[in-house]
Motif scaffolding. Sequence first.
Motif, mmCIF file in Angstrom:
data_model
loop_
_atom_site.group_PDB
_atom_site.id
_atom_site.type_symbol
_atom_site.label_atom_id
_atom_site.label_comp_id
_atom_site.label_asym_id
_atom_site.label_seq_id
_atom_site.Cartn_x
_atom_site.Cartn_y
_atom_site.Cartn_z
ATOM 1 N N UNK A 133 16.145 21.636 14.648
ATOM 2 C CA UNK A 133 15.281 21.845 13.488
ATOM 3 C C UNK A 133 14.281 20.688 13.466
ATOM 4 N N UNK A 134 13.248 20.826 14.264
ATOM 5 C CA UNK A 134 12.350 19.696 14.518
ATOM 6 C C UNK A 134 11.578 19.267 13.280
ATOM 7 N N UNK A 135 11.300 20.208 12.373
ATOM 8 C CA UNK A 135 10.564 19.863 11.157
ATOM 9 C C UNK A 135 11.335 18.836 10.326
ATOM 10 N N UNK A 136 12.615 19.113 10.077
ATOM 11 C CA UNK A 136 13.423 18.183 9.290
ATOM 12 C C UNK A 136 13.823 16.956 10.099
ATOM 13 N N UNK A 137 14.122 17.150 11.361
ATOM 14 C CA UNK A 137 14.549 16.035 12.197
ATOM 15 C C UNK A 137 13.430 14.990 12.322
ATOM 16 N N UNK A 138 12.190 15.432 12.281
ATOM 17 C CA UNK A 138 11.078 14.482 12.337
ATOM 18 C C UNK A 138 11.094 13.552 11.135
ATOM 19 N N UNK A 139 11.351 14.094 9.941
ATOM 20 C CA UNK A 139 11.440 13.231 8.756
ATOM 21 C C UNK A 139 12.575 12.218 8.912
ATOM 22 N N UNK A 140 13.680 12.650 9.506
ATOM 23 C CA UNK A 140 14.806 11.746 9.718
ATOM 24 C C UNK A 140 14.421 10.601 10.650
ATOM 25 N N UNK B 69 -2.005 9.383 6.982
ATOM 26 C CA UNK B 69 -1.303 8.694 8.078
ATOM 27 C C UNK B 69 0.092 9.249 8.340
ATOM 28 N N UNK B 70 0.838 9.577 7.269
ATOM 29 C CA UNK B 70 2.183 10.122 7.486
ATOM 30 C C UNK B 70 2.095 11.504 8.119
ATOM 31 N N UNK B 71 1.127 12.307 7.688
ATOM 32 C CA UNK B 71 1.009 13.657 8.248
ATOM 33 C C UNK B 71 0.672 13.608 9.733
ATOM 34 N N UNK B 72 -0.164 12.649 10.135
ATOM 35 C CA UNK B 72 -0.492 12.512 11.557
ATOM 36 C C UNK B 72 0.755 12.142 12.350
ATOM 37 N N UNK C 266 0.804 -1.221 0.000
ATOM 38 C CA UNK C 266 0.000 0.000 0.000
ATOM 39 C C UNK C 266 0.839 1.274 0.000
ATOM 40 N N UNK C 267 2.165 1.171 -0.093
ATOM 41 C CA UNK C 267 2.978 2.393 -0.067
ATOM 42 C C UNK C 267 2.620 3.297 -1.247
ATOM 43 N N UNK C 268 2.363 4.575 -0.988
ATOM 44 C CA UNK C 268 1.981 5.491 -2.076
ATOM 45 C C UNK C 268 3.158 5.825 -2.973
ATOM 46 N N UNK C 269 2.838 6.443 -4.114
ATOM 47 C CA UNK C 269 3.878 6.893 -5.036
ATOM 48 C C UNK C 269 4.767 7.937 -4.359
ATOM 49 N N UNK C 270 6.014 8.113 -4.853
ATOM 50 C CA UNK C 270 6.928 9.060 -4.204
ATOM 51 C C UNK C 270 6.365 10.471 -4.059
ATOM 52 N N UNK C 271 5.551 10.930 -5.027
ATOM 53 C CA UNK C 271 5.050 12.293 -4.931
ATOM 54 C C UNK C 271 3.928 12.445 -3.911
ATOM 55 N N UNK C 272 3.458 11.310 -3.356
ATOM 56 C CA UNK C 272 2.406 11.365 -2.340
ATOM 57 C C UNK C 272 2.853 10.791 -1.005
ATOM 58 N N UNK C 273 4.046 10.232 -0.945
ATOM 59 C CA UNK C 273 4.457 9.461 0.226
ATOM 60 C C UNK C 273 4.446 10.285 1.506
ATOM 61 N N UNK C 274 4.759 11.567 1.399
ATOM 62 C CA UNK C 274 4.870 12.386 2.608
ATOM 63 C C UNK C 274 3.669 13.311 2.813
ATOM 64 N N UNK C 275 2.633 13.116 1.995
ATOM 65 C CA UNK C 275 1.442 13.956 2.129
ATOM 66 C C UNK C 275 0.183 13.166 2.458
ATOM 67 N N UNK D 31 11.990 8.157 8.977
ATOM 68 C CA UNK D 31 12.606 7.315 7.948
ATOM 69 C C UNK D 31 13.018 5.964 8.514
ATOM 70 N N UNK D 32 13.348 5.905 9.798
ATOM 71 C CA UNK D 32 13.750 4.640 10.403
ATOM 72 C C UNK D 32 12.569 3.678 10.548
ATOM 73 N N UNK D 33 11.346 4.207 10.422
ATOM 74 C CA UNK D 33 10.156 3.367 10.546
ATOM 75 C C UNK D 33 9.577 2.985 9.186
ATOM 76 N N UNK D 34 10.251 3.364 8.098
ATOM 77 C CA UNK D 34 9.734 3.106 6.753
ATOM 78 C C UNK D 34 9.602 1.607 6.506
ATOM 79 N N UNK D 35 8.436 1.149 6.023
ATOM 80 C CA UNK D 35 8.247 -0.302 5.817
ATOM 81 C C UNK D 35 9.286 -0.934 4.902
#
Length: 218
Positions: free
Chosen positions: A171-178, A151-154, A139-148, A181-185
């Motif tokens: 820089x909590x905004x970017x650090x959150x993505x980092x 569930x990911x936004x929540x 169910x992983x979305x396409x790259x252009x939707x993966x971060x929008x 990333x460790x939880x990526x299926x």
Amino acid sequence: MSAAPPSAPTPPEPVESPQLVQLGLDADEPCLRADAARNRARLLEAAAGLVAAHGADAVTMEEVAAAAGVGKGTVFRRFGDRTGLLMALLDHGEKKLQAAFLGGPPPLGPGAPPAERLRAFGRAALHRTVEDLELQLAAQPDPDRRFTVPPYRVRHHHVAMLLRQAAPHADCELLTHTLLAQLDPALVHHLIHQCGMPPQRLEDAWTDLVDRVTGTTA
């Protein structure tokens, strides 16, 4: 000339978002009758058991109906087809996780220090990913939707909120993505099935990463 009045302090960010953001599979459905809701929950639990035992590819509508003790037509009426069933199963699991970290008991839910909640969140998210790995990979979305996708936004909102409390100068905004990333299926699949790492090692690595980022220890 009189001095300008001091600016009003910025209101604090809400501690929690009060609403679950869903995958949108059943958001437009009317409220289910109590018996219909019970049937739906029983079907999803049956489907989850079959996926865990045999894998997503082996699950059919007939097997789910038999495991839940209902007619096959009930499954088709509830979910439409096999894809609808599997997507509803993912939605079911994600909403349970969201409910736990938004309003469940600590340390995953409110009431624990932010770093402790971050540790608990990563462990819970990894546990769910390992349980639903086949479904999540499919169910992983396409790259252009993966971060929008919702569930990911929540998850991003929740982790960023805790980071701002635990490490306010980062820089909590970017650090959150980092961190997320460790939880990526796909990474979890690679580490467990291709590198032979036990899930516990991934949980320990998450805890170590949170400790280093926040300057705290478990």
